[in-house]
Design an enzyme around this catalytic site. Structure first.
Site, mmCIF file in Angstrom:
data_model
loop_
_atom_site.group_PDB
_atom_site.id
_atom_site.type_symbol
_atom_site.label_atom_id
_atom_site.label_comp_id
_atom_site.label_asym_id
_atom_site.label_seq_id
_atom_site.Cartn_x
_atom_site.Cartn_y
_atom_site.Cartn_z
ATOM 1 N N CYS A 169 0.823 -1.216 0.000
ATOM 2 C CA CYS A 169 0.000 0.000 0.000
ATOM 3 C C CYS A 169 0.857 1.266 0.000
ATOM 4 O O CYS A 169 0.679 2.151 -0.837
ATOM 5 C CB CYS A 169 -0.935 -0.021 1.204
ATOM 6 S SG CYS A 169 -1.870 1.495 1.412
ATOM 7 N N CYS A 227 -1.419 1.603 -3.200
ATOM 8 C CA CYS A 227 -2.424 2.662 -3.027
ATOM 9 C C CYS A 227 -1.842 4.086 -3.003
ATOM 10 O O CYS A 227 -2.318 4.974 -3.719
ATOM 11 C CB CYS A 227 -3.168 2.469 -1.716
ATOM 12 S SG CYS A 227 -3.496 0.766 -1.268
ATOM 13 N N GLU A 239 -6.303 1.601 -13.701
ATOM 14 C CA GLU A 239 -5.700 2.750 -13.015
ATOM 15 C C GLU A 239 -4.424 3.194 -13.731
ATOM 16 O O GLU A 239 -4.229 4.392 -13.986
ATOM 17 C CB GLU A 239 -5.397 2.392 -11.551
ATOM 18 C CG GLU A 239 -6.673 2.270 -10.718
ATOM 19 C CD GLU A 239 -6.433 1.965 -9.255
ATOM 20 O OE1 GLU A 239 -5.328 1.501 -8.912
ATOM 21 O OE2 GLU A 239 -7.354 2.183 -8.446
HETATM 22 P P1 NDP Z 1 -7.343 -8.235 -10.691
HETATM 23 O O1 NDP Z 1 -7.509 -9.605 -10.203
HETATM 24 O O2 NDP Z 1 -8.282 -7.169 -10.233
HETATM 25 O O3 NDP Z 1 -7.323 -8.233 -12.268
HETATM 26 C C1 NDP Z 1 -6.494 -9.079 -12.981
HETATM 27 C C2 NDP Z 1 -6.792 -8.909 -14.455
HETATM 28 O O4 NDP Z 1 -5.865 -9.638 -15.210
HETATM 29 C C3 NDP Z 1 -8.184 -9.392 -14.820
HETATM 30 O O5 NDP Z 1 -8.701 -8.538 -15.782
HETATM 31 C C4 NDP Z 1 -7.893 -10.791 -15.402
HETATM 32 O O6 NDP Z 1 -8.813 -11.175 -16.372
HETATM 33 C C5 NDP Z 1 -6.545 -10.554 -16.064
HETATM 34 N N1 NDP Z 1 -5.764 -11.765 -16.141
HETATM 35 C C6 NDP Z 1 -5.488 -12.649 -15.162
HETATM 36 N N2 NDP Z 1 -4.715 -13.646 -15.622
HETATM 37 C C7 NDP Z 1 -4.497 -13.396 -16.931
HETATM 38 C C8 NDP Z 1 -3.792 -14.078 -17.948
HETATM 39 N N3 NDP Z 1 -3.147 -15.213 -17.702
HETATM 40 N N4 NDP Z 1 -3.771 -13.564 -19.194
HETATM 41 C C9 NDP Z 1 -4.437 -12.401 -19.433
HETATM 42 N N5 NDP Z 1 -5.126 -11.704 -18.517
HETATM 43 C C10 NDP Z 1 -5.161 -12.200 -17.266
HETATM 44 O O7 NDP Z 1 -5.849 -7.904 -10.313
HETATM 45 P P2 NDP Z 1 -5.035 -6.575 -10.262
HETATM 46 O O8 NDP Z 1 -3.654 -7.015 -10.459
HETATM 47 O O9 NDP Z 1 -5.602 -5.509 -11.117
HETATM 48 O O10 NDP Z 1 -5.267 -6.114 -8.741
HETATM 49 C C11 NDP Z 1 -5.112 -7.033 -7.668
HETATM 50 C C12 NDP Z 1 -5.965 -6.604 -6.518
HETATM 51 O O11 NDP Z 1 -5.389 -5.494 -5.869
HETATM 52 C C13 NDP Z 1 -7.358 -6.145 -6.897
HETATM 53 O O12 NDP Z 1 -8.247 -7.209 -7.046
HETATM 54 C C14 NDP Z 1 -7.729 -5.256 -5.745
HETATM 55 O O13 NDP Z 1 -8.292 -6.021 -4.716
HETATM 56 C C15 NDP Z 1 -6.403 -4.694 -5.307
HETATM 57 N N6 NDP Z 1 -6.262 -3.314 -5.775
HETATM 58 C C16 NDP Z 1 -7.115 -2.360 -5.261
HETATM 59 C C17 NDP Z 1 -7.037 -1.070 -5.693
HETATM 60 C C18 NDP Z 1 -7.981 -0.061 -5.148
HETATM 61 O O14 NDP Z 1 -8.569 -0.298 -4.115
HETATM 62 N N7 NDP Z 1 -8.165 1.061 -5.830
HETATM 63 C C19 NDP Z 1 -6.061 -0.653 -6.683
HETATM 64 C C20 NDP Z 1 -5.239 -1.716 -7.175
HETATM 65 C C21 NDP Z 1 -5.356 -2.987 -6.727
HETATM 66 P P3 NDP Z 1 -10.228 -11.839 -16.018
HETATM 67 O O15 NDP Z 1 -11.120 -10.731 -15.580
HETATM 68 O O16 NDP Z 1 -10.641 -12.453 -17.304
HETATM 69 O O17 NDP Z 1 -9.945 -12.841 -14.944
#
Ligand code: NDP
Length: 453
Positions: free
Chosen positions: A44, A49, A184
């Protein structure tokens, strides 16, 4: 608490959850140590964050500059320049300040900070380097780490970790993924003038968010110049002179200056020795715990990103309070994961709390949907073509507001207040009888009279 052991509690990981647990527990009289191998404050504060929000503010300045003309300010955009290293350096100064605050918080609470990488030797012993520390309780609060899919050229791909320290901004960038971090960073890069393409494998990004929110965000991000490509993924990345050649699943290739993966995060358990100790990990690699953060080994608990609950700082903080109270307080209290508000700091921001329309229908609710779209007043004089969406999901028989969703300026700020109302079980009639604050965008949430569905 046993005097024959070095500590009552050793927390592994000084992120949001770990630091809160250590401080609260020390405040209850426990002898506590925190082991940290990287930086105080965890994801964070260092690579999540906080620096992200600073970058979002930085990117948004561009909009403010462009909007200035409508208010009579003469700021020709061709005379304006942006210096990325300045933003990164100022951000780093702020993060160092926060690292210091975290250190002092721990020291003032009489928590011992042990620098190094921990492993758990047995249920009551933690090893750091060549030293062993005995303890009654061990809490794993090691967080999560970005994952890059295993494709040729993976080593050329950056994650959010490196983006925060990028020496220079490229002219073009590809952001891979469709979750929080992808949208983001796409917003940050585009706002700072980078030609940005977001590639997402599914039909529409932000899976799990309300469908209207997803579509509206798509429309607004496209208007801001982010190139969004759905139904496509990256097959390989190859360095070519001063750029990268990206091969896509649809047969196309793209040349770009940077590829960033925002394709999810995995639990950070490497080298801890959890499985050797008999601690169960689930199929996604998260530590399995019960409702009270207990792993399969009685003296070992875990919390935060590493257990696979919503990966949000306030969730880890709340878990730490519950766990500390359980270990060293009156043992009361448990986590309530309902109606967790969250914001995505894409541009414009998303704020959301409670059920999406799709979740509510799936749960069998008969719904009234209230939706409003408008141009925020701020953009009338500037002529900016940016709109705002607000939506309420209401259970028709009980009139209870099940969910509130927004895409627009300050959505996170506005949603925090709504979260209190929704948590308290407010009805639509109570929203309606609440006075608006005029003129604001937020007042729209208490003036949506006619359902659209
Ligand atoms: P997320 O799990 O939110 O998103 C991952 C993305 O990557 C999804 O769109 C997923 O697709 C895609 N993906 C996963 N595996 C593959 C693959 N092998 N090939 C292609 N695409 C893939 O993860 P983030 O990394 O964005 O964030 C992690 C967590 O961190 C979030 O869930 C959140 O809880 C937290 N976070 C919170 C924030 C906030 O509060 N503002 C800001 C940033 C992070 P699909 O949808 O098809 O599974």
């Amino acid at each position: 608490m046993s005097d024959s052991l070095d500590y009552d509690l050793i927390v592994i990981g000084a992120g949001s959850g770990g630091v809160r647990l250590a401080r609260m527990s020390a405040g209850r009289g426990a002898r506590v140590a925190v082991v940290e191998s990287r930086y105080l404050g965890g994801t964070c504060v260092n690579v999540g964050c906080v620096p992200k929000k600073l970058f979002v503010y930085g990117a948004h300045v561009r909009d403010e500059l462009e909007d200035a003309a409508g208010y009579g300010w003469n700021l020709p955009m061709d005379s304006v320049s942006f210096d990325w290293p300045t933003l990164v350096a100022n951000k780093n100064t702020e993060i160092e300040r926060l690292n210091g605050i975290y250190g002092r918080l721990l020291e003032n609470a009489d928590v011992t900070i042990i620098e190094g990488t921990a492993s758990i030797k047995n249920p009551n012993t933690v090893v750091v380097g060549d030293k062993e520390y005995t303890t009654e309780h061990i809490t794993v609060a090691t967080g999560s780490w970005p994952v890059i899919p295993d494709i040729p050229g993976k080593e050329c791909i950056l994650t959010s970790n490196e983006m925060f320290y990028l020496p220079q901004l490229p002219k073009q960038a590809v952001v891979w993924g469709g979750g929080y971090i992808a949208v983001e960073f796409a917003g940050i890069l585009a706002g700072l003038g980078v030609e940005t393409t977001l590639l997402y494998r599914g039909d529409l990004f932000l899976r799990g968010f309300d469908e209207d929110v997803r579509r509206f965000t798509e429309q607004e991000m496209r208007k801001k110049g982010v190139r969004l490509e759905f139904g496509v993924t990256i097959e390989s990345v190859e360095p070519e002179n001063s750029h990268y050649r990206v091969k896509l699943s649809n047969g196309d290739t793209m040349d770009t200056g940077l590829v960033m993966a925002a394709t999810g995060r995995r639990a950070l358990v490497d080298g801890l020795g959890l499985t050797e100790l008999g601690i169960e990990l689930n199929a996604s690699g998260h530590v399995v715990v019960d409702d009270y953060f207990q792993t399969s080994v009685p003296s070992v608990t875990a919390l935060g990103d590493v257990i696979g609950t919503p990966q949000l700082t306030p969730v880890a903080l709340a878990q730490a309070m519950v766990l500390s109270r359980r270990m060293f307080g009156d043992g009361e209290g448990e986590m309530d994961y309902t109606a967790i508000p969250t914001a995505v700091f894409c541009q414009p921001n998303i704020g959301t709390v409670g059920l999406t329309e799709e979740e509510a229908r799936e749960a069998g609710h008969t719904l009234r949907i209230y939706r409003s779209e408008f141009r925020p007043m701020k953009y009338v004089l500037s002529g900016r073509d940016e709109r705002c969406l607000m939506k309420l999901v209401v259970d028709d028989p009980t009139d209870k507001v099940l969910g509130a969703h927004m895409v627009g300026p300050d959505a996170g700020e506005i949603t925090q207040g709504l979260a209190v109302a929704i948590k308290a079980g407010a009805t639509k009639a109570q929203f309606d009888s609440t006075m608006g604050i005029h003129p604001t965008s937020a007042e729209e949430f208490v003036t949506m009279r006619e359902p659209v569905a």
